[in-house]
Design a protein around this motif. Structure first.
Motif, PDB file in Angstrom:
ATOM      1  N   GLY A  37       0.789  -1.217   0.000  1.00 46.24           N
ATOM      2  CA  GLY A  37       0.000   0.000   0.000  1.00 46.24           C
ATOM      3  C   GLY A  37       0.824   1.271   0.000  1.00 46.24           C
ATOM      4  N   LEU A  38       2.094   1.185   0.412  1.00 49.69           N
ATOM      5  CA  LEU A  38       2.981   2.349   0.365  1.00 49.69           C
ATOM      6  C   LEU A  38       3.718   2.383  -0.970  1.00 49.69           C
ATOM      7  CD1 LEU A  38       4.521   2.323   3.966  1.00 49.69           C
ATOM      8  CD2 LEU A  38       2.495   3.552   3.131  1.00 49.69           C
ATOM      9  N   THR A  39       4.296   3.522  -1.302  1.00 50.94           N
ATOM     10  CA  THR A  39       5.043   3.657  -2.556  1.00 50.94           C
ATOM     11  C   THR A  39       6.539   3.599  -2.288  1.00 50.94           C
ATOM     12  OG1 THR A  39       5.262   6.073  -2.497  1.00 50.94           O
ATOM     13  CG2 THR A  39       3.222   5.161  -3.443  1.00 50.94           C
ATOM     14  N   GLU A  40       7.270   3.195  -3.316  1.00 48.69           N
ATOM     15  CA  GLU A  40       8.719   3.142  -3.182  1.00 48.69           C
ATOM     16  C   GLU A  40       9.304   4.514  -2.869  1.00 48.69           C
ATOM     17  OE1 GLU A  40      11.365   2.732  -6.542  1.00 48.69           O
ATOM     18  OE2 GLU A  40       9.703   2.828  -7.949  1.00 48.69           O
ATOM     19  N   THR A  41       8.693   5.579  -3.379  1.00 45.16           N
ATOM     20  CA  THR A  41       9.231   6.920  -3.162  1.00 45.16           C
ATOM     21  C   THR A  41       9.188   7.300  -1.692  1.00 45.16           C
ATOM     22  OG1 THR A  41       8.494   7.585  -5.371  1.00 45.16           O
ATOM     23  CG2 THR A  41       9.024   9.351  -3.812  1.00 45.16           C
ATOM     24  N   GLU A  42       8.028   7.120  -1.045  1.00 42.36           N
ATOM     25  CA  GLU A  42       7.918   7.536   0.347  1.00 42.36           C
ATOM     26  C   GLU A  42       8.774   6.679   1.268  1.00 42.36           C
ATOM     27  OE1 GLU A  42       3.864   7.024   1.977  1.00 42.36           O
ATOM     28  OE2 GLU A  42       3.414   5.785   0.216  1.00 42.36           O
ATOM     29  N   VAL A  43       8.877   5.391   0.986  1.00 41.74           N
ATOM     30  CA  VAL A  43       9.686   4.516   1.826  1.00 41.74           C
ATOM     31  C   VAL A  43      11.175   4.820   1.630  1.00 41.74           C
ATOM     32  CG1 VAL A  43      10.356   2.127   2.255  1.00 41.74           C
ATOM     33  CG2 VAL A  43       7.942   2.716   1.933  1.00 41.74           C
ATOM     34  N   THR A  44      11.591   4.968   0.374  1.00 43.15           N
ATOM     35  CA  THR A  44      12.984   5.295   0.081  1.00 43.15           C
ATOM     36  C   THR A  44      13.391   6.596   0.750  1.00 43.15           C
ATOM     37  OG1 THR A  44      13.023   4.092  -2.023  1.00 43.15           O
ATOM     38  CG2 THR A  44      14.581   5.910  -1.783  1.00 43.15           C
TER      39      THR A  44
ATOM     40  N   ASP B  75      16.488   9.547   4.538  1.00 44.44           N
ATOM     41  CA  ASP B  75      16.584  10.751   5.369  1.00 44.44           C
ATOM     42  C   ASP B  75      16.957  10.402   6.809  1.00 44.44           C
ATOM     43  OD1 ASP B  75      15.946  12.314   3.214  1.00 44.44           O
ATOM     44  OD2 ASP B  75      13.891  12.749   3.837  1.00 44.44           O
ATOM     45  N   GLU B  76      16.338   9.370   7.354  1.00 46.14           N
ATOM     46  CA  GLU B  76      16.622   9.008   8.744  1.00 46.14           C
ATOM     47  C   GLU B  76      18.049   8.472   8.887  1.00 46.14           C
ATOM     48  OE1 GLU B  76      13.760   6.579  10.736  1.00 46.14           O
ATOM     49  OE2 GLU B  76      12.061   7.799  10.071  1.00 46.14           O
ATOM     50  N   ALA B  77      18.489   7.680   7.940  1.00 45.19           N
ATOM     51  CA  ALA B  77      19.856   7.157   8.005  1.00 45.19           C
ATOM     52  C   ALA B  77      20.878   8.271   7.874  1.00 45.19           C
ATOM     53  CB  ALA B  77      20.064   6.101   6.925  1.00 45.19           C
ATOM     54  N   THR B  78      20.609   9.224   6.990  1.00 41.76           N
ATOM     55  CA  THR B  78      21.525  10.346   6.818  1.00 41.76           C
ATOM     56  C   THR B  78      21.583  11.203   8.077  1.00 41.76           C
ATOM     57  OG1 THR B  78      21.210  10.400   4.426  1.00 41.76           O
ATOM     58  CG2 THR B  78      22.002  12.425   5.456  1.00 41.76           C
ATOM     59  N   SER B  79      20.443  11.424   8.713  1.00 45.48           N
ATOM     60  CA  SER B  79      20.428  12.200   9.956  1.00 45.48           C
ATOM     61  C   SER B  79      21.255  11.505  11.037  1.00 45.48           C
ATOM     62  CB  SER B  79      18.986  12.386  10.448  1.00 45.48           C
ATOM     63  OG  SER B  79      18.252  13.205   9.561  1.00 45.48           O
ATOM     64  N   ALA B  80      21.134  10.177  11.124  1.00 39.57           N
ATOM     65  CA  ALA B  80      21.920   9.430  12.102  1.00 39.57           C
ATOM     66  C   ALA B  80      23.410   9.510  11.784  1.00 39.57           C
ATOM     67  CB  ALA B  80      21.464   7.976  12.139  1.00 39.57           C
TER      68      ALA B  80
ATOM     69  N   HIS C   5      21.827   6.233   1.679  1.00 35.53           N
ATOM     70  CA  HIS C   5      20.664   6.064   0.799  1.00 35.53           C
ATOM     71  C   HIS C   5      20.343   4.586   0.674  1.00 35.53           C
ATOM     72  CE1 HIS C   5      17.920   6.695  -2.585  1.00 35.53           C
ATOM     73  NE2 HIS C   5      18.465   5.610  -3.110  1.00 35.53           N
ATOM     74  N   ALA C   6      19.047   4.282   0.677  1.00 34.54           N
ATOM     75  CA  ALA C   6      18.578   2.928   0.356  1.00 34.54           C
ATOM     76  C   ALA C   6      17.270   3.056  -0.402  1.00 34.54           C
ATOM     77  CB  ALA C   6      18.378   2.094   1.613  1.00 34.54           C
ATOM     78  N   GLY C   7      17.103   2.242  -1.425  1.00 31.08           N
ATOM     79  CA  GLY C   7      15.887   2.322  -2.221  1.00 31.08           C
ATOM     80  C   GLY C   7      15.756   1.138  -3.155  1.00 31.08           C
ATOM     81  N   TYR C   8      14.821   1.268  -4.080  1.00 37.34           N
ATOM     82  CA  TYR C   8      14.491   0.153  -4.979  1.00 37.34           C
ATOM     83  C   TYR C   8      14.762   0.462  -6.447  1.00 37.34           C
ATOM     84  CZ  TYR C   8      12.150  -1.740  -0.889  1.00 37.34           C
ATOM     85  OH  TYR C   8      11.892  -2.223   0.359  1.00 37.34           O
ATOM     86  N   ARG C   9      14.812   1.726  -6.808  1.00 32.40           N
ATOM     87  CA  ARG C   9      15.045   2.131  -8.192  1.00 32.40           C
ATOM     88  C   ARG C   9      14.137   1.371  -9.153  1.00 32.40           C
ATOM     89  NH1 ARG C   9      20.245   0.544  -9.250  1.00 32.40           N
ATOM     90  NH2 ARG C   9      19.433  -0.919 -10.790  1.00 32.40           N
TER      91      ARG C   9
ATOM     92  N   LEU D  54      14.347   2.006 -13.496  1.00 27.53           N
ATOM     93  CA  LEU D  54      14.338   3.343 -12.905  1.00 27.53           C
ATOM     94  C   LEU D  54      13.136   3.480 -11.986  1.00 27.53           C
ATOM     95  CD1 LEU D  54      15.257   5.497 -16.045  1.00 27.53           C
ATOM     96  CD2 LEU D  54      16.786   4.730 -14.206  1.00 27.53           C
ATOM     97  N   ALA D  55      13.303   4.285 -10.946  1.00 34.91           N
ATOM     98  CA  ALA D  55      12.229   4.471  -9.968  1.00 34.91           C
ATOM     99  C   ALA D  55      10.954   4.952 -10.654  1.00 34.91           C
ATOM    100  CB  ALA D  55      12.656   5.473  -8.901  1.00 34.91           C
ATOM    101  N   GLY D  56       9.815   4.407 -10.200  1.00 35.84           N
ATOM    102  CA  GLY D  56       8.556   4.768 -10.829  1.00 35.84           C
ATOM    103  C   GLY D  56       7.432   5.014  -9.847  1.00 35.84           C
ATOM    104  N   ASN D  57       7.759   5.255  -8.571  1.00 38.15           N
ATOM    105  CA  ASN D  57       6.740   5.499  -7.541  1.00 38.15           C
ATOM    106  C   ASN D  57       5.736   4.351  -7.468  1.00 38.15           C
ATOM    107  OD1 ASN D  57       5.779   7.088  -5.422  1.00 38.15           O
ATOM    108  ND2 ASN D  57       4.190   7.990  -6.708  1.00 38.15           N
ATOM    109  N   ILE D  58       6.245   3.135  -7.556  1.00 39.91           N
ATOM    110  CA  ILE D  58       5.404   1.944  -7.590  1.00 39.91           C
ATOM    111  C   ILE D  58       4.851   1.644  -6.204  1.00 39.91           C
ATOM    112  CG2 ILE D  58       5.414  -0.534  -8.093  1.00 39.91           C
ATOM    113  CD1 ILE D  58       7.736   0.043 -10.050  1.00 39.91           C
TER     114      ILE D  58
END
Length: 397
Positions: A183-190, A195-200, A220-224, A237-241
């Motif tokens: 139900g969530l998108t790759e964009t919001e999770v990425t 952001d949280e990892a970078t802040s730490a 950075h961590a994501g799915y691309r 490429l990332a597609g907000n899936i």
């Protein structure tokens, strides 16, 4: 006293001297480098390449100069490990920007034959200028092979930075897995995980931290876009899936630390894996183990890829093959040599590789782990330590 794990000025000087020593019998009057990663490696200067030419000049005598546009002068003087910084006003400029480089070459005695990574600044982002050979009236000798050989074996300082990159990529990936759900998108999770990892990272290292990267500023961590059937496209490429139950997910995590990178990739499944997903995952993991076992000093890179291909052939998996086993990594995400059947470079202690054989099925998705490994005297040390077993990588729906 302020301390840092950044590469020391003495090491940058030693790299420049080492390159000149490698070229001592080539009859060259000096070296000119344009590639931004080469400039960073030898001069410690990270910059965003634009149409404005930047060049590192190494004289045969050992003197080091950087030629930059006016807008980079203070930046270069503060960051670069050099003897002098020369500049021009602007590109195209009047007089032309290239006149500053020609003047520096003349001052440092670069005539006759000059070593270079390429014959002039590349034509990028609208730049159009003369070749180095034309500008200097000299013969340009391409020296990329010598540069890449020098960069391939990492120093202890470089390895420390890669280990630090691993630490923060692990945190980013842990958060990515934690926040992923249907139900969530790759964009919001990425974005949340990164952001949280970078802040730490910034909290831990503090104001001393430098990414020294023109494409990333932290962990950075994501799915691309490698989600569901798209996971069978290795360079999607990332597609907000939107995540759905049954999806196969291929991740990627890294963190630039004073320019140095690691690579961590994992295959995850949303919900209970199917029998075929389990089968392909198992073969992918076994193929990676084959590669781990084949990497050791003295072995040609091609033999590692050959061992993985043999495993694929034995298990009738070539319909799912898309790419070679891995590549070196350091300042660039992809460096040579390559764990490829066509690369016969001898593996040496101190090299750092990603190991990432994959299997890709249009119906069932893509399956790829990538781990960063350091070659040691008796084999490898796997620097990335994120769980690799399937049960640890199930995203519970």
């Amino acid at each position: 006293m302020v301390t840092s794990i950044a590469i020391a000025p003495e090491e940058h000087r030693a790299r420049c001297d080492g390159l000149l020593a490698r070229l001592a019998d080539r009859g060259l009057s000096g070296v000119v480098l344009f590639d931004p990663y080469y400039v960073l490696y030898y001069a410690g200067f990270a910059f965003a390449p634009t149409e404005r030419p930047i060049a590192l000049v190494l004289a045969e005598s050992g003197e080091r100069a950087l030629v930059v546009p006016r807008l980079e002068v203070e930046h270069a003087e503060a960051k670069a490990m050099l003897d002098r910084v020369d500049h021009y006003d602007e590109y195209p400029g009047e007089p032309r920007a290239e006149t500053a480089l020609a003047s520096t070459l003349a001052d440092l005695g670069l005539t006759g034959a000059i070593g270079a990574d390429q014959d002039g600044y590349p034509w990028i982002l609208g730049y159009r200028g003369p070749a180095l050979s034309e500008l200097a009236g000299a013969t340009v000798v391409r020296i990329v092979e010598e540069i890449e050989e020098q960069m391939a074996v990492k120093s202890e300082a470089e390895i420390r930075l890669i280990r630090e990159s691993v630490r923060w990529s692990h945190l980013a990936h842990r958060l990515l897995q934690r926040y992923t759900r249907p139900g969530l998108t790759e964009t919001e999770v990425t974005q949340r995980a990164s952001d949280e990892a970078t802040s730490a990272l910034l909290d831990a290292i503090g104001e001393l931290y430098r990414a020294q990267s023109f494409f990333s500023f932290g962990a950075h961590a994501g799915y691309r876009g490698q989600i569901g059937r798209n996971s069978a496209i290795p360079h999607a490429l990332a597609g907000n899936i939107v995540f759905q139950e049954g999806d196969v997910l291929v991740t990627g995590a890294s963190a630039p630390v004073w320019g140095y990178l690691s690579e961590l990739e994992r295959t995850m499944v949303v919900g209970e894996p199917s029998a075929e997903q389990r089968r392909l995952f198992g073969h992918m993991k076994e193929a990676q183990e084959v590669a781990f076992g084949a990497i050791r000093p003295g072995v040609p890179c091609s033999e590692v890829d050959r061992a993985v291909r043999t495993y694929y052939a034995q298990h009738d998996l070539f319909a799912h093959w898309r790419h070679h086993t891995g590549h070196a990594i350091g300042l660039r995400y992809h460096e040579g040599p390559f764990l490829d059947i066509g690369d016969h470079t001898e593996i040496r202690a101190g090299m750092v590789f990603t190991v990432e054989p994959g299997l890709y099925s249009r119906e069932h998705g893509g399956f790829r782990h990538s781990d960063t490994v350091l070659v040691v005297e008796d084999g490898i040390e796997v620097l990335t330590y994120y769980p690799r077993d399937l049960e640890s990588l199930v995203v519970h729906a």
